[in-house]
Write an enzyme that holds these catalytic residues in place. Structure first.
Site, PDB file in Angstrom:
ATOM      1  N   HIS A 268     -59.637 -78.367  42.322  1.00  0.00           N
ATOM      2  CA  HIS A 268     -59.424 -77.581  41.038  1.00  0.00           C
ATOM      3  C   HIS A 268     -58.307 -78.136  40.079  1.00  0.00           C
ATOM      4  O   HIS A 268     -57.823 -77.764  39.029  1.00  0.00           O
ATOM      5  CB  HIS A 268     -59.421 -76.203  41.270  1.00  0.00           C
ATOM      6  CG  HIS A 268     -59.479 -75.449  39.836  1.00  0.00           C
ATOM      7  ND1 HIS A 268     -60.629 -74.984  39.391  1.00  0.00           N
ATOM      8  CD2 HIS A 268     -58.491 -74.468  39.291  1.00  0.00           C
ATOM      9  CE1 HIS A 268     -60.571 -74.453  38.264  1.00  0.00           C
ATOM     10  NE2 HIS A 268     -59.321 -73.689  38.222  1.00  0.00           N
TER      11      HIS A 268
ATOM     12  N   ASP B 153     -63.791 -77.683  44.930  1.00  0.00           N
ATOM     13  CA  ASP B 153     -62.997 -76.574  44.213  1.00  0.00           C
ATOM     14  C   ASP B 153     -62.990 -75.187  44.721  1.00  0.00           C
ATOM     15  O   ASP B 153     -63.963 -74.535  45.117  1.00  0.00           O
ATOM     16  CB  ASP B 153     -63.722 -76.447  42.852  1.00  0.00           C
ATOM     17  CG  ASP B 153     -62.805 -75.711  41.694  1.00  0.00           C
ATOM     18  OD1 ASP B 153     -62.214 -74.876  42.272  1.00  0.00           O
ATOM     19  OD2 ASP B 153     -62.878 -76.006  40.501  1.00  0.00           O
TER      20      ASP B 153
ATOM     21  N   SER C 280     -60.922 -74.893  33.393  1.00  0.00           N
ATOM     22  CA  SER C 280     -61.359 -73.685  33.988  1.00  0.00           C
ATOM     23  C   SER C 280     -61.318 -72.439  32.818  1.00  0.00           C
ATOM     24  O   SER C 280     -62.368 -72.528  32.125  1.00  0.00           O
ATOM     25  CB  SER C 280     -59.732 -73.558  34.937  1.00  0.00           C
ATOM     26  OG  SER C 280     -60.069 -72.397  35.836  1.00  0.00           O
TER      27      SER C 280
HETATM   28  N1  LIG Z   1     -53.435 -71.588  42.353  1.00  0.00           N
HETATM   29  C1  LIG Z   1     -53.010 -70.694  40.852  1.00  0.00           C
HETATM   30  C2  LIG Z   1     -54.365 -70.373  40.390  1.00  0.00           C
HETATM   31  C3  LIG Z   1     -54.100 -70.732  38.771  1.00  0.00           C
HETATM   32  C4  LIG Z   1     -54.671 -71.855  38.701  1.00  0.00           C
HETATM   33  O1  LIG Z   1     -55.419 -72.695  39.554  1.00  0.00           O
HETATM   34  N2  LIG Z   1     -54.388 -72.573  37.496  1.00  0.00           N
HETATM   35  C5  LIG Z   1     -54.832 -73.793  37.036  1.00  0.00           C
HETATM   36  C6  LIG Z   1     -55.845 -73.542  36.095  1.00  0.00           C
HETATM   37  S1  LIG Z   1     -57.068 -72.158  36.239  1.00  0.00           S
HETATM   38  C7  LIG Z   1     -54.015 -74.535  36.458  1.00  0.00           C
HETATM   39  O2  LIG Z   1     -54.196 -75.454  35.882  1.00  0.00           O
HETATM   40  N3  LIG Z   1     -52.670 -74.415  37.080  1.00  0.00           N
HETATM   41  C8  LIG Z   1     -51.411 -75.403  36.516  1.00  0.00           C
HETATM   42  C9  LIG Z   1     -51.304 -76.593  37.220  1.00  0.00           C
HETATM   43  O3  LIG Z   1     -52.061 -76.896  38.079  1.00  0.00           O
HETATM   44  O4  LIG Z   1     -50.395 -77.172  36.548  1.00  0.00           O
HETATM   45  C10 LIG Z   1     -52.150 -69.740  41.139  1.00  0.00           C
HETATM   46  O5  LIG Z   1     -52.518 -68.990  42.412  1.00  0.00           O
HETATM   47  O6  LIG Z   1     -51.280 -69.530  40.397  1.00  0.00           O
END
Ligand SMILES: N[C@@H](CCC(=O)N[C@@H](CS)C(=O)NCC(=O)O)C(=O)O
Length: 276
Positions: free
Chosen positions: A256, A223, A147
Protein backbone atom coordinates in the site's frame (compact mmCIF):
# COMPACT_ATOMS: atom_id res chain seq x y z
CA UNK A 1 -2.14 33.19 -1.75
CA UNK A 2 1.35 33.27 -0.28
CA UNK A 3 4.38 31.32 -1.47
CA UNK A 4 5.96 29.24 1.31
CA UNK A 5 8.77 27.63 -0.70
CA UNK A 6 9.94 27.36 -4.31
CA UNK A 7 12.68 24.95 -5.44
CA UNK A 8 13.96 23.72 -8.79
CA UNK A 9 13.12 20.10 -9.66
CA UNK A 10 13.71 18.17 -12.94
CA UNK A 11 13.73 21.35 -15.01
CA UNK A 12 10.55 22.72 -13.44
CA UNK A 13 9.64 24.12 -10.01
CA UNK A 14 8.23 22.50 -6.89
CA UNK A 15 6.28 25.20 -5.03
CA UNK A 16 4.33 25.27 -1.77
CA UNK A 17 1.55 27.83 -1.15
CA UNK A 18 -0.59 28.90 1.79
CA UNK A 19 -4.02 30.51 1.46
CA UNK A 20 -7.26 31.33 3.27
CA UNK A 21 -9.60 28.57 2.10
CA UNK A 22 -13.12 30.00 2.15
CA UNK A 23 -14.92 26.68 1.75
CA UNK A 24 -12.92 25.13 4.61
CA UNK A 25 -12.91 28.22 6.82
CA UNK A 26 -9.21 27.86 7.66
CA UNK A 27 -5.69 28.43 6.35
CA UNK A 28 -4.53 25.65 4.00
CA UNK A 29 -1.26 24.69 2.37
CA UNK A 30 -0.94 22.96 -0.99
CA UNK A 31 1.90 22.06 -3.34
CA UNK A 32 2.23 22.56 -7.08
CA UNK A 33 4.78 21.21 -9.56
CA UNK A 34 5.13 23.46 -12.60
CA UNK A 35 6.98 21.84 -15.52
CA UNK A 36 9.42 23.87 -17.55
CA UNK A 37 6.79 24.12 -20.35
CA UNK A 38 4.75 26.40 -18.08
CA UNK A 39 7.33 29.17 -18.63
CA UNK A 40 6.15 29.29 -22.29
CA UNK A 41 2.38 28.74 -22.01
CA UNK A 42 -0.28 27.53 -19.54
CA UNK A 43 -0.25 23.76 -19.03
CA UNK A 44 -2.86 21.12 -18.09
CA UNK A 45 -2.89 19.66 -14.58
CA UNK A 46 -3.24 16.39 -12.73
CA UNK A 47 -4.75 16.86 -9.25
CA UNK A 48 -3.42 14.19 -6.86
CA UNK A 49 -5.45 13.47 -3.71
CA UNK A 50 -3.48 11.73 -0.97
CA UNK A 51 -4.56 9.18 1.60
CA UNK A 52 -5.04 8.90 5.35
CA UNK A 53 -2.47 10.70 7.52
CA UNK A 54 -1.01 12.61 4.53
CA UNK A 55 -0.44 16.29 3.83
CA UNK A 56 0.39 17.81 0.46
CA UNK A 57 4.01 16.80 1.04
CA UNK A 58 3.76 12.98 0.96
CA UNK A 59 3.14 12.76 -2.77
CA UNK A 60 5.49 15.67 -3.49
CA UNK A 61 8.43 14.05 -1.72
CA UNK A 62 7.83 10.29 -2.16
CA UNK A 63 6.05 9.56 -5.46
CA UNK A 64 8.83 10.67 -7.82
CA UNK A 65 6.29 12.12 -10.25
CA UNK A 66 8.13 15.30 -11.26
CA UNK A 67 10.52 13.91 -13.90
CA UNK A 68 7.71 12.49 -16.05
CA UNK A 69 5.40 15.45 -15.36
CA UNK A 70 8.14 17.73 -16.72
CA UNK A 71 8.62 15.52 -19.79
CA UNK A 72 4.87 15.52 -20.49
CA UNK A 73 4.41 19.24 -19.73
CA UNK A 74 1.81 18.55 -17.05
CA UNK A 75 1.44 20.43 -13.74
CA UNK A 76 0.78 18.50 -10.53
CA UNK A 77 -1.58 19.98 -7.93
CA UNK A 78 -1.20 18.40 -4.48
CA UNK A 79 -3.77 19.44 -1.87
CA UNK A 80 -3.84 18.57 1.83
CA UNK A 81 -6.25 15.83 3.00
CA UNK A 82 -8.38 17.79 5.49
CA UNK A 83 -8.94 21.23 6.97
CA UNK A 84 -6.18 22.25 9.42
CA UNK A 85 -5.57 24.45 12.43
CA UNK A 86 -6.36 24.68 16.12
CA UNK A 87 -9.99 25.71 15.44
CA UNK A 88 -10.69 22.56 13.41
CA UNK A 89 -12.22 19.67 15.38
CA UNK A 90 -10.39 16.34 15.30
CA UNK A 91 -11.19 12.73 16.17
CA UNK A 92 -11.70 12.67 19.97
CA UNK A 93 -9.33 9.70 20.18
CA UNK A 94 -6.92 11.24 17.64
CA UNK A 95 -7.28 8.13 15.47
CA UNK A 96 -5.52 8.27 12.09
CA UNK A 97 -8.62 7.36 10.08
CA UNK A 98 -10.94 10.24 10.97
CA UNK A 99 -10.73 14.02 11.47
CA UNK A 100 -7.53 15.84 10.56
CA UNK A 101 -5.66 14.03 7.79
CA UNK A 102 -8.86 12.15 6.97
CA UNK A 103 -11.36 14.52 5.34
CA UNK A 104 -12.57 11.79 2.92
CA UNK A 105 -13.29 14.42 0.22
CA UNK A 106 -16.93 14.88 1.35
CA UNK A 107 -18.98 17.92 2.37
CA UNK A 108 -19.82 17.19 6.02
CA UNK A 109 -23.39 17.89 7.08
CA UNK A 110 -23.09 17.05 10.80
CA UNK A 111 -21.97 19.15 13.76
CA UNK A 112 -19.22 19.87 14.64
CA UNK A 113 -17.65 18.75 11.33
CA UNK A 114 -19.68 20.77 8.83
CA UNK A 115 -18.08 24.11 9.71
CA UNK A 116 -14.71 23.09 8.19
CA UNK A 117 -14.88 19.64 6.59
CA UNK A 118 -16.01 20.64 3.07
CA UNK A 119 -13.23 18.94 1.14
CA UNK A 120 -15.43 17.99 -1.84
CA UNK A 121 -16.18 21.64 -2.68
CA UNK A 122 -12.59 22.66 -1.95
CA UNK A 123 -11.18 20.17 -4.46
CA UNK A 124 -13.90 20.53 -7.12
CA UNK A 125 -14.21 24.33 -7.08
CA UNK A 126 -12.07 26.52 -4.84
CA UNK A 127 -8.62 25.05 -5.51
CA UNK A 128 -8.90 24.83 -9.34
CA UNK A 129 -10.35 28.37 -9.48
CA UNK A 130 -7.40 29.63 -7.45
CA UNK A 131 -4.58 27.89 -9.32
CA UNK A 132 -6.08 28.59 -12.74
CA UNK A 133 -6.37 32.29 -11.86
CA UNK A 134 -2.93 32.71 -10.24
CA UNK A 135 -0.69 30.23 -12.10
CA UNK A 136 -0.01 29.21 -15.73
CA UNK A 137 -2.45 26.29 -15.46
CA UNK A 138 -5.37 25.58 -17.82
CA UNK A 139 -8.78 24.04 -17.18
CA UNK A 140 -7.65 20.78 -18.84
CA UNK A 141 -7.76 18.68 -15.67
CA UNK A 142 -7.27 15.05 -14.66
CA UNK A 143 -7.83 13.69 -11.17
CA UNK A 144 -5.86 10.97 -9.39
CA UNK A 145 -5.33 9.77 -5.85
CA UNK A 146 -4.24 7.11 -3.39
CA UNK A 147 -6.39 5.07 -0.98
CA UNK A 148 -8.76 7.62 0.63
CA UNK A 149 -7.58 9.93 -2.16
CA UNK A 150 -8.26 7.22 -4.75
CA UNK A 151 -11.82 7.17 -3.44
CA UNK A 152 -11.86 10.98 -3.70
CA UNK A 153 -10.54 10.95 -7.27
CA UNK A 154 -13.07 8.35 -8.43
CA UNK A 155 -16.03 10.08 -6.77
CA UNK A 156 -15.08 13.59 -7.88
CA UNK A 157 -14.30 12.51 -11.45
CA UNK A 158 -17.44 10.37 -11.76
CA UNK A 159 -19.66 13.20 -10.49
CA UNK A 160 -18.02 15.94 -12.58
CA UNK A 161 -17.22 14.47 -16.02
CA UNK A 162 -17.47 17.93 -17.60
CA UNK A 163 -14.64 19.20 -15.34
CA UNK A 164 -12.13 16.36 -15.79
CA UNK A 165 -10.80 14.40 -18.77
CA UNK A 166 -9.61 11.23 -17.02
CA UNK A 167 -9.41 9.55 -13.61
CA UNK A 168 -6.79 7.32 -12.00
CA UNK A 169 -6.32 5.79 -8.60
CA UNK A 170 -3.80 3.80 -6.60
CA UNK A 171 -5.32 1.34 -4.10
CA UNK A 172 -8.64 3.22 -3.89
CA UNK A 173 -11.29 2.69 -1.21
CA UNK A 174 -13.76 1.65 -3.90
CA UNK A 175 -16.87 1.03 -1.81
CA UNK A 176 -16.67 3.19 1.34
CA UNK A 177 -20.30 2.49 2.32
CA UNK A 178 -19.21 -1.12 2.85
CA UNK A 179 -15.89 -0.95 4.71
CA UNK A 180 -14.80 0.11 8.23
CA UNK A 181 -12.89 3.27 7.18
CA UNK A 182 -15.82 4.55 5.10
CA UNK A 183 -18.51 3.61 7.60
CA UNK A 184 -16.71 5.43 10.42
CA UNK A 185 -16.09 8.57 8.36
CA UNK A 186 -19.47 8.76 6.65
CA UNK A 187 -21.54 8.15 9.80
CA UNK A 188 -19.70 11.03 11.51
CA UNK A 189 -19.47 13.49 8.60
CA UNK A 190 -22.80 12.68 6.91
CA UNK A 191 -25.03 11.18 9.65
CA UNK A 192 -26.84 7.88 9.82
CA UNK A 193 -28.97 8.11 6.66
CA UNK A 194 -27.12 5.73 4.34
CA UNK A 195 -28.93 7.14 1.29
CA UNK A 196 -26.85 10.30 1.80
CA UNK A 197 -23.67 8.22 1.62
CA UNK A 198 -24.22 6.82 -1.89
CA UNK A 199 -23.23 10.11 -3.60
CA UNK A 200 -19.70 9.54 -2.22
CA UNK A 201 -19.33 5.86 -3.18
CA UNK A 202 -17.64 5.07 -6.51
CA UNK A 203 -19.26 1.63 -6.82
CA UNK A 204 -22.74 3.08 -6.23
CA UNK A 205 -22.09 5.99 -8.63
CA UNK A 206 -20.96 3.67 -11.43
CA UNK A 207 -23.92 1.34 -10.92
CA UNK A 208 -26.32 4.30 -11.04
CA UNK A 209 -24.73 6.43 -13.78
CA UNK A 210 -22.19 4.26 -15.67
CA UNK A 211 -18.57 5.16 -16.47
CA UNK A 212 -18.44 8.66 -18.03
CA UNK A 213 -14.63 9.07 -18.25
CA UNK A 214 -11.52 6.92 -18.90
CA UNK A 215 -10.37 5.27 -15.65
CA UNK A 216 -7.10 3.54 -14.72
CA UNK A 217 -6.68 1.84 -11.33
CA UNK A 218 -3.47 0.26 -9.95
CA UNK A 219 -3.76 -2.07 -6.97
CA UNK A 220 -1.05 -4.08 -5.21
CA UNK A 221 -2.00 -7.64 -4.28
CA UNK A 222 0.21 -7.61 -1.14
CA UNK A 223 -1.67 -4.56 0.19
CA UNK A 224 -2.60 -5.18 3.84
CA UNK A 225 -5.86 -3.22 3.40
CA UNK A 226 -6.98 -5.07 0.26
CA UNK A 227 -9.86 -7.27 1.41
CA UNK A 228 -11.22 -5.34 4.39
CA UNK A 229 -11.02 -1.75 3.12
CA UNK A 230 -10.25 -1.44 -0.61
CA UNK A 231 -12.26 -4.19 -2.40
CA UNK A 232 -11.12 -3.81 -6.02
CA UNK A 233 -13.45 -6.67 -6.98
CA UNK A 234 -16.47 -4.49 -6.05
CA UNK A 235 -15.22 -1.86 -8.55
CA UNK A 236 -14.55 -4.52 -11.19
CA UNK A 237 -18.09 -5.88 -10.76
CA UNK A 238 -19.67 -2.41 -11.04
CA UNK A 239 -17.66 -1.64 -14.21
CA UNK A 240 -18.68 -4.99 -15.72
CA UNK A 241 -22.34 -4.36 -14.82
CA UNK A 242 -22.40 -1.13 -16.88
CA UNK A 243 -20.18 -2.52 -19.69
CA UNK A 244 -17.46 -0.01 -18.83
CA UNK A 245 -13.87 -0.23 -20.00
CA UNK A 246 -11.91 0.92 -16.94
CA UNK A 247 -8.37 -0.46 -16.77
CA UNK A 248 -7.81 -2.21 -13.44
CA UNK A 249 -4.20 -3.36 -13.07
CA UNK A 250 -3.53 -5.83 -10.23
CA UNK A 251 0.17 -6.08 -9.30
CA UNK A 252 1.56 -9.20 -7.63
CA UNK A 253 3.66 -8.50 -4.51
CA UNK A 254 3.17 -4.70 -4.24
CA UNK A 255 1.87 -3.20 -0.98
CA UNK A 256 0.00 0.00 0.00
CA UNK A 257 3.03 2.26 0.31
CA UNK A 258 4.65 5.01 -1.73
CA UNK A 259 7.11 2.36 -3.03
CA UNK A 260 4.09 1.06 -4.98
CA UNK A 261 2.98 4.53 -6.07
CA UNK A 262 6.48 5.48 -7.24
CA UNK A 263 6.63 2.25 -9.29
CA UNK A 264 3.50 3.05 -11.34
CA UNK A 265 3.10 6.84 -11.26
CA UNK A 266 4.79 7.10 -14.65
CA UNK A 267 2.18 4.76 -16.17
CA UNK A 268 -0.65 6.79 -14.62
CA UNK A 269 0.74 10.14 -15.83
CA UNK A 270 1.20 8.75 -19.36
CA UNK A 271 -2.41 7.47 -19.18
CA UNK A 272 -3.66 10.98 -18.35
CA UNK A 273 -1.44 12.62 -20.98
CA UNK A 274 -3.43 10.85 -23.73
CA UNK A 275 -6.52 12.83 -22.72
CA UNK A 276 -5.04 16.14 -21.54
N1 LIG B 1 0.00 2.64 8.37
C1 LIG B 1 -0.73 3.85 8.53
C2 LIG B 1 -2.08 3.71 7.86
C3 LIG B 1 -2.34 4.87 7.05
C4 LIG B 1 -1.72 4.74 5.70
O1 LIG B 1 -1.27 3.69 5.23
N2 LIG B 1 -1.71 5.85 5.02
C5 LIG B 1 -1.32 5.87 3.65
C6 LIG B 1 -2.53 6.34 2.87
S1 LIG B 1 -3.96 5.35 3.25
C7 LIG B 1 -0.18 6.83 3.42
O2 LIG B 1 -0.03 7.31 2.32
N3 LIG B 1 0.61 7.12 4.45
C8 LIG B 1 1.65 8.11 4.38
C9 LIG B 1 2.94 7.70 3.71
O3 LIG B 1 3.14 6.50 3.47
O4 LIG B 1 3.74 8.60 3.39
C10 LIG B 1 -0.95 4.14 9.98
O5 LIG B 1 -1.30 3.23 10.69
O6 LIG B 1 -0.81 5.34 10.34
Amino acid sequence: MKKVSDVRCFGGRQIRFEHDAKTLNCVMQFSVYLPEAATQQPVPAVYFLSGLTCTDENFATKAGAQRVANELGIALIMPDTSPRGDDVPDDPEAAYDFGKGAGFYVNATQTPWSQHYQMYDYIVSELPELVERELPITDRRAIAGHSMGGHGALVIGLRNPQRYRSISAFSPITHPTDCPWGEKAFSNYLGDDRQEWAQYDAVELIKAHGQPLPIRVDQGLADGFLDEQLKPQALQAAIAEVNGDAEIHLHEGYDHSYYFISSFIEAQLRFHAQYL
